[in-house]
Scaffold this motif. Structure first.
Motif, mmCIF file in Angstrom:
data_model
loop_
_atom_site.group_PDB
_atom_site.id
_atom_site.type_symbol
_atom_site.label_atom_id
_atom_site.label_comp_id
_atom_site.label_asym_id
_atom_site.label_seq_id
_atom_site.Cartn_x
_atom_site.Cartn_y
_atom_site.Cartn_z
ATOM 1 N N ASP A 56 35.010 111.583 11.011
ATOM 2 C CA ASP A 56 35.155 113.037 10.928
ATOM 3 C C ASP A 56 35.612 113.625 12.257
ATOM 4 O O ASP A 56 36.201 114.708 12.294
ATOM 5 C CB ASP A 56 33.826 113.679 10.524
ATOM 6 N N ALA A 57 35.337 112.911 13.357
ATOM 7 C CA ALA A 57 35.624 113.448 14.685
ATOM 8 C C ALA A 57 36.991 113.062 15.219
ATOM 9 O O ALA A 57 37.476 113.676 16.177
ATOM 10 C CB ALA A 57 34.555 112.996 15.673
ATOM 11 N N GLY A 58 37.625 112.037 14.641
ATOM 12 C CA GLY A 58 38.895 111.624 15.212
ATOM 13 C C GLY A 58 39.471 110.392 14.551
ATOM 14 O O GLY A 58 38.961 109.880 13.547
ATOM 15 N N MET A 59 40.551 109.916 15.175
ATOM 16 C CA MET A 59 41.280 108.762 14.669
ATOM 17 C C MET A 59 41.682 107.881 15.845
ATOM 18 O O MET A 59 42.000 108.389 16.928
ATOM 19 C CB MET A 59 42.510 109.245 13.907
ATOM 20 N N TRP A 60 41.665 106.578 15.620
ATOM 21 C CA TRP A 60 42.021 105.623 16.660
ATOM 22 C C TRP A 60 42.923 104.553 16.077
ATOM 23 O O TRP A 60 42.694 104.084 14.959
ATOM 24 C CB TRP A 60 40.771 104.949 17.228
ATOM 25 N N VAL A 61 43.927 104.162 16.824
ATOM 26 C CA VAL A 61 44.741 102.996 16.470
ATOM 27 C C VAL A 61 44.388 101.900 17.460
ATOM 28 O O VAL A 61 44.394 102.117 18.676
ATOM 29 C CB VAL A 61 46.241 103.319 16.518
ATOM 30 N N PRO A 64 46.228 94.977 19.355
ATOM 31 C CA PRO A 64 45.563 93.700 19.647
ATOM 32 C C PRO A 64 44.884 93.727 21.005
ATOM 33 O O PRO A 64 45.361 94.373 21.949
ATOM 34 C CB PRO A 64 46.733 92.708 19.621
ATOM 35 N N ARG A 65 43.759 93.057 21.085
ATOM 36 C CA ARG A 65 42.974 92.903 22.316
ATOM 37 C C ARG A 65 42.291 94.192 22.756
ATOM 38 O O ARG A 65 41.871 94.323 23.903
ATOM 39 C CB ARG A 65 43.811 92.291 23.433
ATOM 40 N N ARG A 66 42.194 95.147 21.839
ATOM 41 C CA ARG A 66 41.380 96.331 22.052
ATOM 42 C C ARG A 66 40.422 96.459 20.872
ATOM 43 O O ARG A 66 40.709 95.997 19.768
ATOM 44 C CB ARG A 66 42.231 97.603 22.170
ATOM 45 N N ALA A 67 39.274 97.079 21.103
ATOM 46 C CA ALA A 67 38.260 97.206 20.060
ATOM 47 C C ALA A 67 37.704 98.618 20.072
ATOM 48 O O ALA A 67 37.792 99.329 21.084
ATOM 49 C CB ALA A 67 37.134 96.187 20.284
ATOM 50 N N LEU A 68 37.116 99.026 18.964
ATOM 51 C CA LEU A 68 36.509 100.350 18.879
ATOM 52 C C LEU A 68 34.996 100.219 18.851
ATOM 53 O O LEU A 68 34.430 99.507 18.018
ATOM 54 C CB LEU A 68 36.986 101.075 17.620
ATOM 55 N N TRP A 69 34.344 100.915 19.778
ATOM 56 C CA TRP A 69 32.887 101.007 19.786
ATOM 57 C C TRP A 69 32.491 102.102 18.808
ATOM 58 O O TRP A 69 32.932 103.250 18.925
ATOM 59 C CB TRP A 69 32.380 101.334 21.186
ATOM 60 N N GLN A 102 29.304 107.846 21.456
ATOM 61 C CA GLN A 102 30.612 108.308 21.010
ATOM 62 C C GLN A 102 31.531 107.112 20.771
ATOM 63 O O GLN A 102 31.465 106.116 21.484
ATOM 64 C CB GLN A 102 31.243 109.221 22.075
ATOM 65 N N CYS A 103 32.409 107.242 19.780
ATOM 66 C CA CYS A 103 33.403 106.194 19.554
ATOM 67 C C CYS A 103 34.378 106.154 20.728
ATOM 68 O O CYS A 103 34.752 107.201 21.264
ATOM 69 C CB CYS A 103 34.182 106.461 18.265
ATOM 70 N N ARG A 104 34.778 104.957 21.111
ATOM 71 C CA ARG A 104 35.760 104.811 22.190
ATOM 72 C C ARG A 104 36.425 103.451 22.076
ATOM 73 O O ARG A 104 35.824 102.488 21.579
ATOM 74 C CB ARG A 104 35.114 104.964 23.567
ATOM 75 N N VAL A 105 37.663 103.395 22.537
ATOM 76 C CA VAL A 105 38.403 102.135 22.548
ATOM 77 C C VAL A 105 38.140 101.418 23.860
ATOM 78 O O VAL A 105 38.153 102.038 24.928
ATOM 79 C CB VAL A 105 39.919 102.390 22.382
#
Length: 269
Positions: A56-61, A64-69, A102-105
């Motif tokens: 609901d708060a955002g979008m992330w792409v 490769p070699r990155r992850a979302l917390w 909070q979500c973060r890459v």
């Protein structure tokens, strides 16, 4: 011996009596997960492929070699933008508090990747004390040292801004300026300029640039050249696009392309 009987259902990992658990699943291009949340925090990661994740708060792409917390309880859903080899971990809520709400890459180092893959070789309820427990402790240590990557598309709530943002997402290369968007949604340009930082934490141009980064990763993953991407997104030249990319991420599009084409190790993903 590797544990080959692992479940690929995230629900089977939420109440395992271990601080860190690891799950493997593969998804085909275009597959979308249903909106859901977890009792545990999740590090959503793919050793290969590109994912888009939305809350609901955002979008992330996720390149490769990155992850979302993803903290515990956050409703989210993902879409595979290419074939994806998902190798994700779940962390008990008490241990997860140290990594933020909070979500973060984040950057996934070679060591963190190998630790995750090694934990997948252990039973889901690995022995304590034992190798699995030591791997879990090292994963937490490496995660604490991981760098955050400034990739995020915060999502507004104001209906006028939602209409503008949705239209930009549908056509990232649009040449419309904020005055034209304002006319379309029945607001003044001044109102939209004020709402963007209030609702998303980013100014209008910064928000659009995040959309451009997300679209660029998608196009890079599907083999488009930097010149083609620059043209599609409305930049005057490939160098202008690359300068924006590097200013925000500290790396050029070519750096990402080169990185993706070089396997980290010979270990199966």
């Amino acid at each position: 011996m590797p544990n080959t009987a692992r479940s690929s259902d995230h629900r089977d990992y939420q109440r395992v009596p271990r601080v860190v658990t690891a799950m493997a699943r593969d998804e085909e291009h275009g597959v979308t997960g249903t909106p859901h949340s977890h009792e545990r925090a999740q590090l959503l990661y793919a050793t290969q492929g590109l994912m888009r994740v939305r809350t609901d708060a955002g979008m992330w792409v996720l390149p490769p070699r990155r992850a979302l917390w993803i903290p515990p309880g956050v409703v989210h859903h993902w879409t595979a933008l290419s074939k994806v080899t998902m190798r994700t971990i779940y962390i008990a809520p008490d241990a997860a508090r140290a990594f933020g709400d909070q979500c973060r890459v984040i950057e996934v180092s070679t060591l963190l990747r190998e630790l995750i893959l090694a934990l997948l070789d252990e039973p889901i309820e690995y022995a304590i004390p034992g190798r699995g427990e030591y791997l879990a402790m090292l994963i937490l240590s490496e995660l604490a040292a991981a760098e955050t990557v400034p990739i995020a598309i915060p999502w507004p709530r104001d209906r006028r801004l939602v209409a503008v943002c949705s239209a930009i997402m549908d056509d990232p290369g649009s040449s419309r300026n904020i005055e034209q968007w304002a006319d379309e949604v029945g607001a003044s340009a001044r109102t939209l300029i004020r709402l963007f930082p209030k609702e998303t934490g980013l100014h209008y141009r910064q928000w659009v640039q995040q959309v451009h980064l997300a679209e660029a990763f998608n196009r890079l993953a599907h083999g488009q050249s930097i010149g083609e991407i620059a043209t599609a997104l409305g930049y005057a030249s490939p160098s202008a696009f690359s300068a924006m990319f590097r200013r925000i991420l500290g790396k050029t599009p070519q750096h990402y392309l080169t990185e993706w084409r070089q396997p980290l190790t010979q270990r199966p993903a």
